[in-house]
Design a protein around this motif. Structure first.
Motif, PDB file in Angstrom:
ATOM      1  N   ALA A  44      42.963  44.611   6.371  1.00  0.00           N
ATOM      2  CA  ALA A  44      41.902  44.115   6.745  1.00  0.00           C
ATOM      3  C   ALA A  44      40.714  45.324   6.777  1.00  0.00           C
ATOM      4  O   ALA A  44      39.597  44.778   6.729  1.00  0.00           O
ATOM      5  CB  ALA A  44      42.034  43.411   8.468  1.00  0.00           C
ATOM      6  N   LEU A  45      41.039  46.359   7.342  1.00  0.00           N
ATOM      7  CA  LEU A  45      39.735  47.355   7.107  1.00  0.00           C
ATOM      8  C   LEU A  45      39.311  47.552   5.709  1.00  0.00           C
ATOM      9  O   LEU A  45      37.874  47.465   5.587  1.00  0.00           O
ATOM     10  CB  LEU A  45      40.550  48.713   7.404  1.00  0.00           C
ATOM     11  N   ILE A  46      40.047  47.525   4.589  1.00  0.00           N
ATOM     12  CA  ILE A  46      39.460  47.737   3.613  1.00  0.00           C
ATOM     13  C   ILE A  46      38.788  46.377   3.250  1.00  0.00           C
ATOM     14  O   ILE A  46      37.583  46.504   2.694  1.00  0.00           O
ATOM     15  CB  ILE A  46      40.550  47.895   2.239  1.00  0.00           C
ATOM     16  N   PHE A  47      39.217  45.292   3.591  1.00  0.00           N
ATOM     17  CA  PHE A  47      38.950  44.063   3.095  1.00  0.00           C
ATOM     18  C   PHE A  47      37.463  43.859   3.667  1.00  0.00           C
ATOM     19  O   PHE A  47      36.365  43.402   3.126  1.00  0.00           O
ATOM     20  CB  PHE A  47      39.664  43.095   3.447  1.00  0.00           C
ATOM     21  N   SER A  48      37.159  44.204   4.921  1.00  0.00           N
ATOM     22  CA  SER A  48      36.066  43.899   5.741  1.00  0.00           C
ATOM     23  C   SER A  48      34.824  44.884   5.235  1.00  0.00           C
ATOM     24  O   SER A  48      33.613  44.579   5.231  1.00  0.00           O
ATOM     25  CB  SER A  48      36.323  44.126   7.150  1.00  0.00           C
ATOM     26  N   ALA A  49      35.404  46.155   4.945  1.00  0.00           N
ATOM     27  CA  ALA A  49      34.647  47.134   4.311  1.00  0.00           C
ATOM     28  C   ALA A  49      33.921  46.541   2.968  1.00  0.00           C
ATOM     29  O   ALA A  49      32.584  46.932   2.789  1.00  0.00           O
ATOM     30  CB  ALA A  49      35.205  48.435   4.160  1.00  0.00           C
ATOM     31  N   MET A  50      34.651  45.938   1.910  1.00  0.00           N
ATOM     32  CA  MET A  50      33.988  45.530   0.498  1.00  0.00           C
ATOM     33  C   MET A  50      33.160  44.542   0.971  1.00  0.00           C
ATOM     34  O   MET A  50      32.224  44.052   0.321  1.00  0.00           O
ATOM     35  CB  MET A  50      35.290  45.209   0.058  1.00  0.00           C
ATOM     36  N   ILE A  51      33.383  43.448   2.143  1.00  0.00           N
ATOM     37  CA  ILE A  51      32.566  42.452   2.310  1.00  0.00           C
ATOM     38  C   ILE A  51      31.255  42.969   2.909  1.00  0.00           C
ATOM     39  O   ILE A  51      30.193  42.543   2.271  1.00  0.00           O
ATOM     40  CB  ILE A  51      33.151  41.548   3.230  1.00  0.00           C
ATOM     41  N   GLY A  52      31.291  43.932   3.671  1.00  0.00           N
ATOM     42  CA  GLY A  52      29.856  44.737   4.266  1.00  0.00           C
ATOM     43  C   GLY A  52      29.169  45.156   2.919  1.00  0.00           C
ATOM     44  O   GLY A  52      28.124  45.000   3.035  1.00  0.00           O
ATOM     45  N   PRO A  83      21.942  48.586   7.484  1.00  0.00           N
ATOM     46  CA  PRO A  83      22.467  47.897   8.862  1.00  0.00           C
ATOM     47  C   PRO A  83      22.802  46.582   8.347  1.00  0.00           C
ATOM     48  O   PRO A  83      24.051  46.006   8.885  1.00  0.00           O
ATOM     49  CB  PRO A  83      21.236  47.399   9.755  1.00  0.00           C
ATOM     50  N   ILE A  84      22.853  46.036   7.170  1.00  0.00           N
ATOM     51  CA  ILE A  84      23.138  44.720   6.856  1.00  0.00           C
ATOM     52  C   ILE A  84      24.727  45.008   6.534  1.00  0.00           C
ATOM     53  O   ILE A  84      25.740  44.395   6.909  1.00  0.00           O
ATOM     54  CB  ILE A  84      22.791  44.188   5.422  1.00  0.00           C
ATOM     55  N   ASN A  85      25.157  46.142   5.801  1.00  0.00           N
ATOM     56  CA  ASN A  85      26.576  46.374   5.572  1.00  0.00           C
ATOM     57  C   ASN A  85      27.357  46.548   7.065  1.00  0.00           C
ATOM     58  O   ASN A  85      28.355  45.900   7.302  1.00  0.00           O
ATOM     59  CB  ASN A  85      26.545  47.737   4.816  1.00  0.00           C
ATOM     60  N   GLY A  86      26.793  47.338   7.806  1.00  0.00           N
ATOM     61  CA  GLY A  86      27.553  47.520   9.115  1.00  0.00           C
ATOM     62  C   GLY A  86      27.605  46.531   9.937  1.00  0.00           C
ATOM     63  O   GLY A  86      28.711  46.198  10.472  1.00  0.00           O
ATOM     64  N   TYR A  87      26.421  45.472   9.892  1.00  0.00           N
ATOM     65  CA  TYR A  87      26.679  44.197  10.754  1.00  0.00           C
ATOM     66  C   TYR A  87      27.837  43.236  10.138  1.00  0.00           C
ATOM     67  O   TYR A  87      28.707  42.674  10.904  1.00  0.00           O
ATOM     68  CB  TYR A  87      25.185  43.589  10.655  1.00  0.00           C
ATOM     69  N   PHE A  88      27.601  42.993   9.043  1.00  0.00           N
ATOM     70  CA  PHE A  88      28.705  41.955   8.433  1.00  0.00           C
ATOM     71  C   PHE A  88      30.235  42.573   8.270  1.00  0.00           C
ATOM     72  O   PHE A  88      31.091  41.988   8.673  1.00  0.00           O
ATOM     73  CB  PHE A  88      28.091  41.244   7.222  1.00  0.00           C
ATOM     74  N   GLY A  89      30.180  43.919   7.752  1.00  0.00           N
ATOM     75  CA  GLY A  89      31.394  44.478   7.776  1.00  0.00           C
ATOM     76  C   GLY A  89      32.248  44.453   9.170  1.00  0.00           C
ATOM     77  O   GLY A  89      33.203  44.365   9.407  1.00  0.00           O
ATOM     78  N   TRP A 131      37.399  50.491  14.545  1.00  0.00           N
ATOM     79  CA  TRP A 131      36.136  50.200  14.068  1.00  0.00           C
ATOM     80  C   TRP A 131      35.538  51.478  13.536  1.00  0.00           C
ATOM     81  O   TRP A 131      34.739  51.323  12.787  1.00  0.00           O
ATOM     82  CB  TRP A 131      35.471  49.372  15.179  1.00  0.00           C
ATOM     83  N   ILE A 132      35.593  52.632  13.992  1.00  0.00           N
ATOM     84  CA  ILE A 132      34.894  53.775  13.447  1.00  0.00           C
ATOM     85  C   ILE A 132      35.569  54.124  11.936  1.00  0.00           C
ATOM     86  O   ILE A 132      34.594  54.110  11.355  1.00  0.00           O
ATOM     87  CB  ILE A 132      35.164  55.114  14.551  1.00  0.00           C
ATOM     88  N   ARG A 133      36.594  54.301  11.901  1.00  0.00           N
ATOM     89  CA  ARG A 133      37.335  54.420  10.514  1.00  0.00           C
ATOM     90  C   ARG A 133      36.645  53.290   9.788  1.00  0.00           C
ATOM     91  O   ARG A 133      36.291  53.586   8.553  1.00  0.00           O
ATOM     92  CB  ARG A 133      38.770  54.489  10.542  1.00  0.00           C
ATOM     93  N   GLN A 134      36.816  51.925  10.078  1.00  0.00           N
ATOM     94  CA  GLN A 134      36.013  50.776   9.414  1.00  0.00           C
ATOM     95  C   GLN A 134      34.608  51.254   8.761  1.00  0.00           C
ATOM     96  O   GLN A 134      34.142  50.916   7.671  1.00  0.00           O
ATOM     97  CB  GLN A 134      36.581  49.626   9.724  1.00  0.00           C
ATOM     98  N   MET A 135      33.666  51.567   9.862  1.00  0.00           N
ATOM     99  CA  MET A 135      32.695  51.774   9.483  1.00  0.00           C
ATOM    100  C   MET A 135      32.249  52.894   8.735  1.00  0.00           C
ATOM    101  O   MET A 135      31.453  52.921   7.553  1.00  0.00           O
ATOM    102  CB  MET A 135      31.901  52.018  10.991  1.00  0.00           C
ATOM    103  N   LEU A 136      32.941  53.858   8.599  1.00  0.00           N
ATOM    104  CA  LEU A 136      32.952  54.964   7.846  1.00  0.00           C
ATOM    105  C   LEU A 136      33.305  54.625   6.497  1.00  0.00           C
ATOM    106  O   LEU A 136      32.492  55.021   5.106  1.00  0.00           O
ATOM    107  CB  LEU A 136      33.793  56.208   8.352  1.00  0.00           C
TER     108      LEU A 136
END
Length: 581
Positions: A280-288, A329-335, A347-352
């Protein structure tokens, strides 16, 4: 306070970018006009370039100039502007004048001969207008090679502005060791009726970009959109109506009748359809990242339409870099919000990962190509200072803005609001026909989206890899919009078939089936390389396929995100309209 300081910093960067323009394009009589020597390289690949003075040309006698500016985008694009030393003043004709005398030795003859044999052209700039000239001519029959030694500049001006430049290479000289060659130039100023805002029109090619095949491809893609939207509206809506009627009838049965009945279809996976996907971390990062890239593409295309960015050297890339940083910020918000809804904890790792995934992908590929460019002493080699500047942008602008977007997204839109509860134990996935497997759906999902854009890919590739300036950004905006609609329709149909087969692994399948468009684009780049270009050698091949991988990868993330978002809305809609016991 942090946001205020960050805003001031961004404004300072924007102001710097505005001041970094080379000219105000207004001259008084006898005012200095600078001729910049840029690059030289083979005609077969306009992206393989070397510094103009890497060949044994010589500079003029003038030693200093009043101004010089280089932007970050020029450095990234390999634009190496070197002062020619030519004496050129506004409206002052220069008769044939000697630049220098060059005595040819074996090394110089070999360098010029190699350039002439490989059809080398050089590029120069005056007042931001590009000028191209051929290094020399070859006589393959007699194995003789000639170099042009005289440059004749015909410059048109309207009022106090330069509106037209023509270069005529003249005076062929045979290349032979021990021979002395005199390089000369002349400048002729002529009044012109061309308006300044129209001075770039001569570099455009309406016969190529506005060919009826281009218009036909747009019409064909538009008809495909109508067909797919109609298909989704008719078949899916009618099918869903039957599904709802069947499920309503099942709800009226008692428990014994329901157990004896033949239950099947997408309703059976309601307890697993909103289960968090693997990784889910990679998935949400790619969506963001996909949200951000989509915003960047739409914004840059709109800016190109409004501001005609193609007329200013490096302005397109500068705008893209600025917009990408500003949309972090769009990346951070949606991801970040998606990761929170999926139950993510780190979430910090996901954000990075979300902030640096695309920059690392781009910079890693560019730096790998950069090592080869350094080996070949090409102008495309990125200076160390430019690498540091890009790293600073990522750390001090993109990362903080992504943090802000992630925090806001997690707090405003991070609570799960699924219409169905998720079962504690995953439901086993039944066997199904081979063509309903996610792998097959993924491969087939990109065919129609690629079919809607492949003709436009030819025009885009030609503008980047050949001597064409892409300016029909209205076409690009329309084709990009068509691609988004086709991608959404196709992924919705694919997801419906998958769920109807009682396979609830729709998140990654919808993303990858849409992203598979990039596989077909990359495959098309192979066809274009071997049949539409004359590139050869390690440098040209690596450069081509490296940057085509970047282009295809970015397009895949965009299509995957759009496909997932459209499918997610569809899935939530159908399950929210079904009564779940």
């Amino acid at each position: 306070m942090f946001i205020a300081h960050l805003a001031i910093f961004c404004l300072c960067l924007l102001q710097f970018g505005i001041k970094a323009d080379e000219h105000n394009h207004v001259y008084n009589d006898r005012e200095e006009v600078v001729l910049w020597m840029n690059t030289v390289g083979p005609y077969a690949n306009r992206q393989e370039t070397y510094a103009y003075f890497s060949l044994p040309f010589c500079a003029g006698n003038k030693q200093s100039i009043s101004h010089y500016h280089e932007t970050l985008s020029e450095a990234l694009q390999g634009v190496e502007l070197e002062f020619s030393g030519y004496e050129i003043d506004f409206t002052i004709n220069v008769p044939k004048q000697e630049v220098c005398m060059v005595e040819l030795n074996d090394d110089k003859v070999n360098a010029f001969t190699y350039a002439v044999r490989n059809d080398y052209w050089y590029q120069m700039y005056i007042d931001g207008l590009p000028i191209w000239g051929k290094v020399g001519e070859k006589d393959e029959k007699d194995k003789k090679y000639y170099i042009y030694t005289h440059k004749k500049f015909d410059i048109g001006y309207n009022g106090k502005q330069i509106v037209d430049i023509n270069l005529t290479p003249e005076s062929k000289e045979l290349l032979a060791p021990g021979k002395k060659i005199k390089f000369t130039y002349e400048v002729n100023w002529k009044p012109s009726t061309v308006k300044f805002e129209n001075r770039f029109d001569k570099y455009l090619d309406p016969n190529f970009f506005q060919h009826r095949i281009h218009w036909f491809s747009i019409f064909n893609s538009f008809m495909m959109v109508i067909f797919l939207v109609g298909l989704v509206s008719m078949i899916l809506m009618r099918t869903l109506r039957k599904d709802y009627a069947r499920y309503s009838k099942d709800e009226e049965m008692d428990d014994m009748e329901r157990d004896l009945g033949d239950e099947y279809g997408w309703k059976q996976v309601h307890g697993d359809v909103f289960r968090s996907p693997p990784h889910a971390l990679i998935f949400s990062a790619m969506i963001g990242a996909g949200y951000q890239l989509t915003s960047v593409v739409f914004s840059v295309i709109l800016f190109a339409i409004i501001g005609e960015l193609y007329t200013e050297r490096g302005s397109m890339l500068s705008t893209a870099i600025f917009v990408y940083a500003a949309t972090s910020p769009i990346n951070g918000y949606f991801g970040g919000s998606l990761y929170a809804r999926l139950g993510g904890k780190v979430w910090i790792r996901q954000m990075l990962v979300s902030a640096f995934m695309v920059p690392v992908f781009v910079c890693g590929t560019a730096f790998f190509i950069n090592f080869i460019a350094i080996y070949y002493h090409a102008s495309r080699a990125i200076p160390f200072g430019t690498m540091v500047a890009v790293t600073c942008i990522c750390i001090f602008i993109i990362l903080p803005l992504t943090v802000v977007g992630t925090v806001v997204g997690r707090n405003l839109d991070g609570q799960p609001d699924f219409p169905c509860r998720v079962n504690a134990v995953p439901r086993p996935i039944p066997e199904k026909k081979w063509f309903m497997e996610p792998g097959i759906i993924i491969l087939l999902g990109g065919v129609l989206p690629f079919g809607s854009i492949f003709i436009e890919m030819y025009f885009i590739f030609t503008s980047f890899w050949a001597y064409k300036i892409y300016y029909v950004y209205g076409f690009m905006l329309l084709v990009f919009s068509i691609l988004m609609v086709v991608t959404i329709c196709v992924t919705i149909v694919c997801t419906y078939f998958l769920l109807n087969a009682e396979d609830y692994r729709w998140q990654w399948t919808s993303f990858l089936s849409a992203a598979s468009t990039s596989l077909y684009v990359y495959a098309y780049s192979f066809y274009y390389f071997f049949f539409k270009t004359k590139m050869y050698g390690l440098f040209q091949t690596t450069f081509y396929f490296g940057y085509m991988a970047l282009f295809s990868g970015g397009l895949g993330i965009i299509c995957g995100t759009v496909g997932y978002v459209g499918t997610s809305i569809f899935v939530r809609k159908i399950y929210s309209n079904v009564k779940i016991d």
